[in-house]
Design an enzyme around this catalytic site. Structure first.
Site, PDB file in Angstrom:
ATOM      1  N   ALA A  10       0.850  -1.190   0.000  1.00  0.00           N
ATOM      2  CA  ALA A  10       0.000   0.000   0.000  1.00  0.00           C
ATOM      3  C   ALA A  10       0.883   1.236   0.000  1.00  0.00           C
ATOM      4  O   ALA A  10       1.619   1.485   0.951  1.00  0.00           O
ATOM      5  CB  ALA A  10      -0.920   0.010   1.220  1.00  0.00           C
ATOM      6  N   LEU A  12       2.755   3.588  -3.386  1.00  0.00           N
ATOM      7  CA  LEU A  12       3.751   3.364  -4.430  1.00  0.00           C
ATOM      8  C   LEU A  12       4.511   4.648  -4.736  1.00  0.00           C
ATOM      9  O   LEU A  12       4.801   4.965  -5.878  1.00  0.00           O
ATOM     10  CB  LEU A  12       3.081   2.820  -5.696  1.00  0.00           C
ATOM     11  CG  LEU A  12       2.573   1.379  -5.604  1.00  0.00           C
ATOM     12  CD1 LEU A  12       1.776   1.015  -6.849  1.00  0.00           C
ATOM     13  CD2 LEU A  12       3.730   0.405  -5.405  1.00  0.00           C
ATOM     14  N   THR A  14       8.019   6.962  -3.410  1.00  0.00           N
ATOM     15  CA  THR A  14       9.450   6.666  -3.460  1.00  0.00           C
ATOM     16  C   THR A  14       9.781   5.356  -2.758  1.00  0.00           C
ATOM     17  O   THR A  14      10.502   4.509  -3.300  1.00  0.00           O
ATOM     18  CB  THR A  14      10.241   7.819  -2.813  1.00  0.00           C
ATOM     19  OG1 THR A  14       9.991   9.018  -3.541  1.00  0.00           O
ATOM     20  CG2 THR A  14      11.730   7.523  -2.820  1.00  0.00           C
ATOM     21  N   GLY A  16       7.586   2.834  -1.610  1.00  0.00           N
ATOM     22  CA  GLY A  16       6.861   1.674  -2.109  1.00  0.00           C
ATOM     23  C   GLY A  16       7.432   1.146  -3.404  1.00  0.00           C
ATOM     24  O   GLY A  16       7.650  -0.075  -3.574  1.00  0.00           O
ATOM     25  N   ALA A  17       7.697   2.047  -4.355  1.00  0.00           N
ATOM     26  CA  ALA A  17       8.313   1.620  -5.614  1.00  0.00           C
ATOM     27  C   ALA A  17       9.703   1.051  -5.362  1.00  0.00           C
ATOM     28  O   ALA A  17      10.134   0.098  -6.022  1.00  0.00           O
ATOM     29  CB  ALA A  17       8.378   2.804  -6.579  1.00  0.00           C
ATOM     30  N   LYS A 107       6.422   6.093  10.965  1.00  0.00           N
ATOM     31  CA  LYS A 107       6.834   6.560  12.286  1.00  0.00           C
ATOM     32  C   LYS A 107       5.737   7.329  13.011  1.00  0.00           C
ATOM     33  O   LYS A 107       5.572   7.219  14.222  1.00  0.00           O
ATOM     34  CB  LYS A 107       8.079   7.425  12.162  1.00  0.00           C
ATOM     35  CG  LYS A 107       7.917   8.591  11.188  1.00  0.00           C
ATOM     36  CD  LYS A 107       9.224   9.195  10.780  1.00  0.00           C
ATOM     37  CE  LYS A 107       9.052  10.191   9.651  1.00  0.00           C
ATOM     38  NZ  LYS A 107       8.919   9.556   8.327  1.00  0.00           N
ATOM     39  N   GLU A 131      11.189  -1.599  11.182  1.00  0.00           N
ATOM     40  CA  GLU A 131      12.586  -1.167  11.111  1.00  0.00           C
ATOM     41  C   GLU A 131      12.754   0.124  10.318  1.00  0.00           C
ATOM     42  O   GLU A 131      13.572   0.976  10.653  1.00  0.00           O
ATOM     43  CB  GLU A 131      13.444  -2.268  10.482  1.00  0.00           C
ATOM     44  CG  GLU A 131      14.922  -1.945  10.399  1.00  0.00           C
ATOM     45  CD  GLU A 131      15.555  -1.756  11.755  1.00  0.00           C
ATOM     46  OE1 GLU A 131      16.031  -0.634  12.031  1.00  0.00           O
ATOM     47  OE2 GLU A 131      15.576  -2.713  12.545  1.00  0.00           O
ATOM     48  N   GLY A 189      14.946  18.713  -3.298  1.00  0.00           N
ATOM     49  CA  GLY A 189      14.050  17.650  -2.869  1.00  0.00           C
ATOM     50  C   GLY A 189      14.334  17.117  -1.480  1.00  0.00           C
ATOM     51  O   GLY A 189      13.722  16.131  -1.048  1.00  0.00           O
ATOM     52  N   LYS A 207      10.447   9.770  15.745  1.00  0.00           N
ATOM     53  CA  LYS A 207      11.479   8.728  15.769  1.00  0.00           C
ATOM     54  C   LYS A 207      12.044   8.534  17.178  1.00  0.00           C
ATOM     55  O   LYS A 207      12.277   7.404  17.615  1.00  0.00           O
ATOM     56  CB  LYS A 207      12.588   9.080  14.782  1.00  0.00           C
ATOM     57  CG  LYS A 207      12.109   9.125  13.336  1.00  0.00           C
ATOM     58  CD  LYS A 207      13.141   9.738  12.414  1.00  0.00           C
ATOM     59  CE  LYS A 207      12.615   9.880  10.998  1.00  0.00           C
ATOM     60  NZ  LYS A 207      13.560  10.585  10.109  1.00  0.00           N
TER      61      LYS A 207
END
EC number: 1.1.1.3
Length: 430
Positions: A10, A12, A14, A16-17, A107, A131, A189, A207
């Site tokens: 679930a 897609l 940066t 997920g791809a 997170k 992780e 970016g 975190k």
């Protein structure tokens, strides 16, 4: 051959791809280490037509990600959509309720709802692995929960946000102001169009809340954290820090103290010899101190497709092997209920920079305020003279309580010769 572990992914973007790509690129190696093949067979994302740089041919598509919780033919779900609420939370909760294992990089979800998720995991027996939620490709969760499991952890700290570390590094190296470097970070970016989540310390706080829960065997408690960002850090303070032998870093720090645990995120001055001082650019680092092992420092890339996918796939391999662990390292009923200590109780040394009118009696007024607050000075730095003009005066204090420093800052800001709000940065001997 053992049957494949079949996944639904679930999200897609940066990450997920990157997960789909890594599973395919290293399929032989991953199969050997997992003991069985791992296959992505279903996906969910908002835009079917977007080119993600990875083929989705032959995969089942679900417009509603929550459908992956109960879709037939799946062994586990990977949630990399992000966000503490909405579809991400609904998917994770529905999957766990159905007994379906989940691997997540979320997170915010864990820091906000970690207590409830632990109860759900214990009720259903499902696995929730995360992780990738902290420090990207750095195996910080496994280090604390498994590698250091025999230790009483006394402190965990780290550079947990690459955007902030990049900004502070560029300000130091190039002498540029915060706003200029932030704009560059957005163009590259490294920072979002709305950068508040990063530069105001929220991302690092999520975190740290996770690390503190694991390190000290306690329920995750985001509300207990003191959180400050880096908007107020100036190029002048960074340059002066260098003169004093320090570098400024945004740190998350949690420590076991007498009477409870402290957890805080804020800019810190760390000695140039500290291992954290040498962590530059978009890199992250996590430091842990245990009674048996001493100090352990892990460093690496904290974000991006490759590093984060690496951490996600590591959890997937654990699922394939049947390796599991309690969500927070121990069963909920055994977690430590000692209180979170308030920031006012923190003790440490401080850097103060005052912009004062260069006229007789100014230093006497400043030191009188510190004397009344029972704060002693380690050193003072003043550069140049400009009679009648504003000049910086830098003070480094010995250890004192945060409450004392807060009192002194209020009085210093009210002095007629102090022409702008005092700059204060805590000093950490890490």
């Amino acid at each position: 051959m053992t049957s494949p572990l079949k996944l639904g992914v679930a999200g897609l973007g940066t990450v997920g791809a990157g997960v789909v790509s890594l599973l395919r690129a290293n399929a032989d190696l991953i199969t050997a280490r997992a003991g069985r093949p791992i296959e992505v067979v279903a996906v969910s994302a908002r835009d079917r037509g977007r080119d993600r740089g990875v083929s989705l041919d032959g995969l089942a598509w679900h417009d509603d990600p929550v459908e992956l919780a109960t879709a037939p033919g799946l062994d586990a779900v990977v949630e990399v959509m992000g966000g503490s609420e909405g579809p991400a939370r609904a998917l994770v909760e529905a999957s766990l309720a159905a007994g379906r294992p989940v691997v997540t990089a979320n997170k915010a979800l864990l820091a906000t709802h970690g207590v409830a998720l632990a109860r759900l995991v214990e009720k259903t027996g499902a696995t929730l692995a995360y992780e990738a939620a902290v420090a990207g490709g750095i195996p910080a969760i496994k280090a604390l929960r498994e590698g250091l499991a025999a230790n009483r952890i006394t402190r965990v700290a780290g550079i947990l946000n690459g955007t902030c570390n990049y900004i502070l590094t560029e300000m130091r190296v190039k002498g540029l102001p915060f706003a200029t470097v932030l704009k560059t970070a957005q163009e590259l970016g490294y920072a979002e169009a709305d950068p508040g989540f990063d530069i105001d310390g929220v991302d690092a706080a999520h975190k740290l809340a996770i690390l503190a829960a694991l390190a000290f065997g306690r329920p995750v408690d985001l509300d207990a954290l003191h959180i400050e960002g880096i908007r107020h850090v100036s190029a002048l303070d960074i340059a002066l820090a260098g003169e004093l032998g320090y570098r400024i870093k945004l740190l998350g720090i949690a420590s076991q103290e007498k009477g409870g645990v402290t957890a805080r995120v804020h800019p810190c001055m760390v000695p140039e010899a500290s291992p954290l001082a040498a962590v530059e650019g978009v890199f992250n680092a996590v430091l842990a101190e245990g009674d048996a092992v001493g100090r352990v420092v892990l460093q690496g890339r904290g974000a991006g497709a490759g590093p984060t996918a690496s951490a996600v796939v590591a959890d997937i391999i654990d699922l394939a092997r049947g390796r599991t662990a309690p969500l927070w390292g121990a069963a909920s009923e055994t977690l430590d209920a000692s209180p979170a200590l308030p920031m006012a109780a923190h003790r440490g040394a401080y850097y103060l920079r005052l912009m004062v009118l260069d006229q007789p009696g100014v230093i006497a007024d400043v030191t009188a305020v510190l004397r009344d607050a029972r704060i002693s000075l380690e050193s003072m730095l003043q550069r140049g003279r400009a009679p009648g003009e504003a000049v910086p005066v830098v003070l480094v204090t010995h250890e004192c309580e945060e409450a004392q420093m807060s009192q002194a800052l209020t009085r210093l800001a009210g002095l007629p010769t102090v022409v702008e709000p005092p700059a204060m940065i805590r000093i950490e001997a890490l």
